[in-house]
Each structure stands twice: as C-alpha cells, then as structure tokens.
Design a protein around this motif. Sequence first.
Motif, mmCIF file in Angstrom:
data_model
loop_
_atom_site.group_PDB
_atom_site.id
_atom_site.type_symbol
_atom_site.label_atom_id
_atom_site.label_comp_id
_atom_site.label_asym_id
_atom_site.label_seq_id
_atom_site.Cartn_x
_atom_site.Cartn_y
_atom_site.Cartn_z
ATOM 1 N N SER A 13 0.829 -1.196 0.000
ATOM 2 C CA SER A 13 0.000 0.000 0.000
ATOM 3 C C SER A 13 0.869 1.253 0.000
ATOM 4 C CB SER A 13 -0.919 -0.009 1.225
ATOM 5 O OG SER A 13 -1.681 1.187 1.284
ATOM 6 N N GLU A 14 1.927 1.241 0.795
ATOM 7 C CA GLU A 14 2.827 2.390 0.864
ATOM 8 C C GLU A 14 3.550 2.580 -0.459
ATOM 9 O OE1 GLU A 14 6.556 4.035 3.614
ATOM 10 O OE2 GLU A 14 5.658 2.074 4.004
ATOM 11 N N ARG A 15 3.995 1.467 -1.074
ATOM 12 C CA ARG A 15 4.662 1.541 -2.379
ATOM 13 C C ARG A 15 3.753 2.154 -3.431
ATOM 14 N NH1 ARG A 15 6.816 -4.420 -3.542
ATOM 15 N NH2 ARG A 15 7.232 -3.527 -5.611
ATOM 16 N N HIS A 16 2.500 1.701 -3.442
ATOM 17 C CA HIS A 16 1.547 2.216 -4.426
ATOM 18 C C HIS A 16 1.316 3.708 -4.238
ATOM 19 C CE1 HIS A 16 -1.841 2.225 -7.199
ATOM 20 N NE2 HIS A 16 -2.545 2.862 -6.276
ATOM 21 N N GLU A 17 1.188 4.125 -2.979
ATOM 22 C CA GLU A 17 0.962 5.550 -2.695
ATOM 23 C C GLU A 17 2.160 6.392 -3.121
ATOM 24 O OE1 GLU A 17 0.038 8.513 1.131
ATOM 25 O OE2 GLU A 17 -0.061 6.318 1.362
ATOM 26 N N LEU A 18 3.369 5.930 -2.810
ATOM 27 C CA LEU A 18 4.572 6.668 -3.189
ATOM 28 C C LEU A 18 4.716 6.743 -4.707
ATOM 29 C CD1 LEU A 18 7.096 5.227 -0.567
ATOM 30 C CD2 LEU A 18 6.329 7.607 -0.728
ATOM 31 N N LEU A 19 4.393 5.631 -5.389
ATOM 32 C CA LEU A 19 4.488 5.613 -6.848
ATOM 33 C C LEU A 19 3.515 6.603 -7.471
ATOM 34 C CD1 LEU A 19 5.560 4.370 -9.492
ATOM 35 C CD2 LEU A 19 3.810 2.596 -9.272
ATOM 36 N N GLN A 20 2.302 6.627 -6.964
ATOM 37 C CA GLN A 20 1.301 7.559 -7.509
ATOM 38 C C GLN A 20 1.710 9.011 -7.251
ATOM 39 O OE1 GLN A 20 -1.132 6.469 -9.534
ATOM 40 N NE2 GLN A 20 -0.084 4.523 -9.165
ATOM 41 N N LYS A 21 2.270 9.282 -6.082
ATOM 42 C CA LYS A 21 2.749 10.638 -5.785
ATOM 43 C C LYS A 21 3.893 11.023 -6.725
ATOM 44 C CE LYS A 21 1.525 10.924 -0.863
ATOM 45 N NZ LYS A 21 2.067 11.018 0.525
ATOM 46 N N ALA A 22 4.761 10.044 -7.017
ATOM 47 C CA ALA A 22 5.883 10.309 -7.922
ATOM 48 C C ALA A 22 5.385 10.634 -9.322
ATOM 49 C CB ALA A 22 6.824 9.110 -7.957
ATOM 50 N N LEU A 23 4.371 9.911 -9.784
ATOM 51 C CA LEU A 23 3.814 10.171 -11.112
ATOM 52 C C LEU A 23 3.145 11.542 -11.175
ATOM 53 C CD1 LEU A 23 2.333 6.631 -11.892
ATOM 54 C CD2 LEU A 23 4.399 7.667 -12.847
ATOM 55 N N ILE A 24 2.505 11.932 -10.072
ATOM 56 C CA ILE A 24 1.900 13.265 -10.013
ATOM 57 C C ILE A 24 3.009 14.330 -10.040
ATOM 58 C CG2 ILE A 24 0.610 14.863 -8.535
ATOM 59 C CD1 ILE A 24 -1.012 12.420 -7.570
ATOM 60 N N ALA A 25 4.074 14.098 -9.279
ATOM 61 C CA ALA A 25 5.192 15.042 -9.276
ATOM 62 C C ALA A 25 5.785 15.183 -10.676
ATOM 63 C CB ALA A 25 6.262 14.570 -8.290
ATOM 64 N N SER A 34 4.194 14.808 -13.542
ATOM 65 C CA SER A 34 3.254 15.575 -14.372
ATOM 66 C C SER A 34 3.313 17.060 -14.060
ATOM 67 C CB SER A 34 1.830 15.053 -14.170
ATOM 68 O OG SER A 34 1.368 15.314 -12.850
ATOM 69 N N CYS A 35 3.768 17.409 -12.840
ATOM 70 C CA CYS A 35 3.896 18.819 -12.446
ATOM 71 C C CYS A 35 5.304 19.368 -12.700
ATOM 72 C CB CYS A 35 3.560 18.979 -10.959
ATOM 73 S SG CYS A 35 1.871 18.535 -10.525
ATOM 74 N N GLY A 36 6.168 18.546 -13.242
ATOM 75 C CA GLY A 36 7.528 18.990 -13.517
ATOM 76 C C GLY A 36 8.418 19.073 -12.290
ATOM 77 N N ARG A 37 8.018 18.445 -11.184
ATOM 78 C CA ARG A 37 8.810 18.471 -9.949
ATOM 79 C C ARG A 37 9.668 17.197 -9.892
ATOM 80 N NH1 ARG A 37 6.861 22.362 -6.430
ATOM 81 N NH2 ARG A 37 7.787 21.275 -4.642
ATOM 82 N N HIS A 38 10.721 17.188 -10.690
ATOM 83 C CA HIS A 38 11.474 15.959 -10.905
ATOM 84 C C HIS A 38 12.349 15.580 -9.715
ATOM 85 C CE1 HIS A 38 10.843 17.352 -15.253
ATOM 86 N NE2 HIS A 38 9.973 16.416 -14.998
#
Length: 288
Positions: free
Chosen positions: A14-26, A28-32
């Motif tokens: 669950s934690e991995r999935h949440e971190l991955l989704q946050k990374a994908l959002i980052a 898309s916002c250009g916050r590499h």
Amino acid sequence: LQFLYFIDAFITMSERHELLQKALIAESCGRHRQMANLMREIAEMNISLSDEEKQTLSVAYYKALQDPIAISQRINDKLRELRDQNNGVECEIASSLQTLHNRLLAEIRNICAEVSRLLACHLLPSAILPVNEVFYIKWQADILRCATVSALPGSSEGKVFLEQCTEAYSRALQLSTLSLSPVNEVRLALTLNYCTFVADVLGDSDRASDLAIQAIEDAAAEWLASRSTSHPTVSTIIHLLHKNAILWRGTSFVDSPGNSSETEESSSSYDDCAYSAPKAAVDRKLLI
C-alpha cells in the motif's frame, strides 16, 4: 506469525503504491527532484521492484539531472566564448559563471552519488534476476554519462565521471553477455547506449558502428524467429542501432530486422534516454 507477515506485506504494498502515484503526479507537475525523492523511498525498502517502479525510478533521476546539465552545458559554451573573446584571459563574468558551474557540478555529483548508494545498499542486493541487475548497472552508467558530458572538457571532475561511466558500462555489458539473450530489450538498450557513449563521448565512431552491427547480427536470427511475439521495444531499439550505424559510418551496409529504407540526416546519435536523444522521439517505455 504468518498473519503478521501478511499484514506487514500489505502495508508495504500500500505504501509503495501511494509513493508511486505521488511520484507520477510530481512528474506531471515537472517536480522531478521531488519525484526522485519519492522513488528513492521505494528503493530503500530493500525489495524487488516492479517493472513500473524501475521505469519510474530511472526516469525520475534522468529528469532530475536535466536542468543542472542543460544549464552547465550553456555555461560551458559561454565560458569558451568569453575565453575566445579575451584571448584566454579570465574576466569577472567568467569567474562568476565558473562559480555557478561548480555549484551545478556539485548538484550533479550528489545525484550520481545517491544513485551509487541506492545501487550498492538497496537495489543490487534486492535484484533477484540477472536482468534486473543489468538494468540497474546500465542506469548508473547512463547517469554517469550525463555527468561526463556536463563537466568542463579536460577537467578532473570530467575524468572521474568518465572513468566511473566506463567501468559501469563494462560491468553491465559483461553481465548481460553472460546472462541475457541477444534480443533481450535491456541488453539491446544497454548496447545502444554504450555505442552512443563510445561515439559521442569517447569519439570513436568506427568502433561504435562495429559494436552496433555486431549487436544487430547477434540478434537477427533469434529476433526474426520470434517476430510475431517479440516486444515492440526490441524492434525499435534494433532500428535505432541500425540508424546509428549509418550515422557513424555515413552509409547503409546492413539489412537488419526492423530496419526501414528511410534514413534521416542528423548530427546526434540515438539512444533510449530522452535527455540525450531529442530527435529520436523515444517513448517513455524505452527508458528501460
């Protein structure tokens, strides 16, 4: 105990999935850099990463390097221009630019060190399959290749990056030859990027062309036999190898699988990294 183990595993997933989704959002916002930090947390869990996690991890660090590398290259060009204008005499502007360049190099060096630490302490010990080990070492070599290009020509920093990059590519190539099929997409992508390194960084286009041709010939028979089920990425990488061989030698000389009759005029080599192959229009899935 089995129940507690299941609960721990579920929480980790669950934690991995949440971190991955946050990374994908980052992303898309250009916050590499934030994207890289989030994926670092997953890497530090000492687990075998999924294909999506590996791809996102590698993309995150490639993109985190883009800005400091692009700026450092522009500073390199400006410093050369100023030295030419002043007959090699340093001026105040050049001194300020050199200071900024040193700060950028420190940022690039920190990112490279972070990648090396993740590999040594977390990713390689958790890599169950040889293909994963090759993937990670290739990733490290590609990151170091970026750092090599960003350093001032002839600088001690550039020489260190170059030595580390050469060592990483050699290690990955040796392991891939021993453990992976000639049509494995990670092995082909590694060969593609190493050939580009040999041509564009080491300046040996003939050797790069020979390596590319050899990789095409090694893959040809097996690729044609499994063409109906082969991953489309394999066809794309073989095509890029052929285009590079033409670019480096200046003539078409091999009838490779996946090759088309068209040729494109270009002064840039093609590889599977978006930061160094802008004309190749490589899909994100090719960042393997």
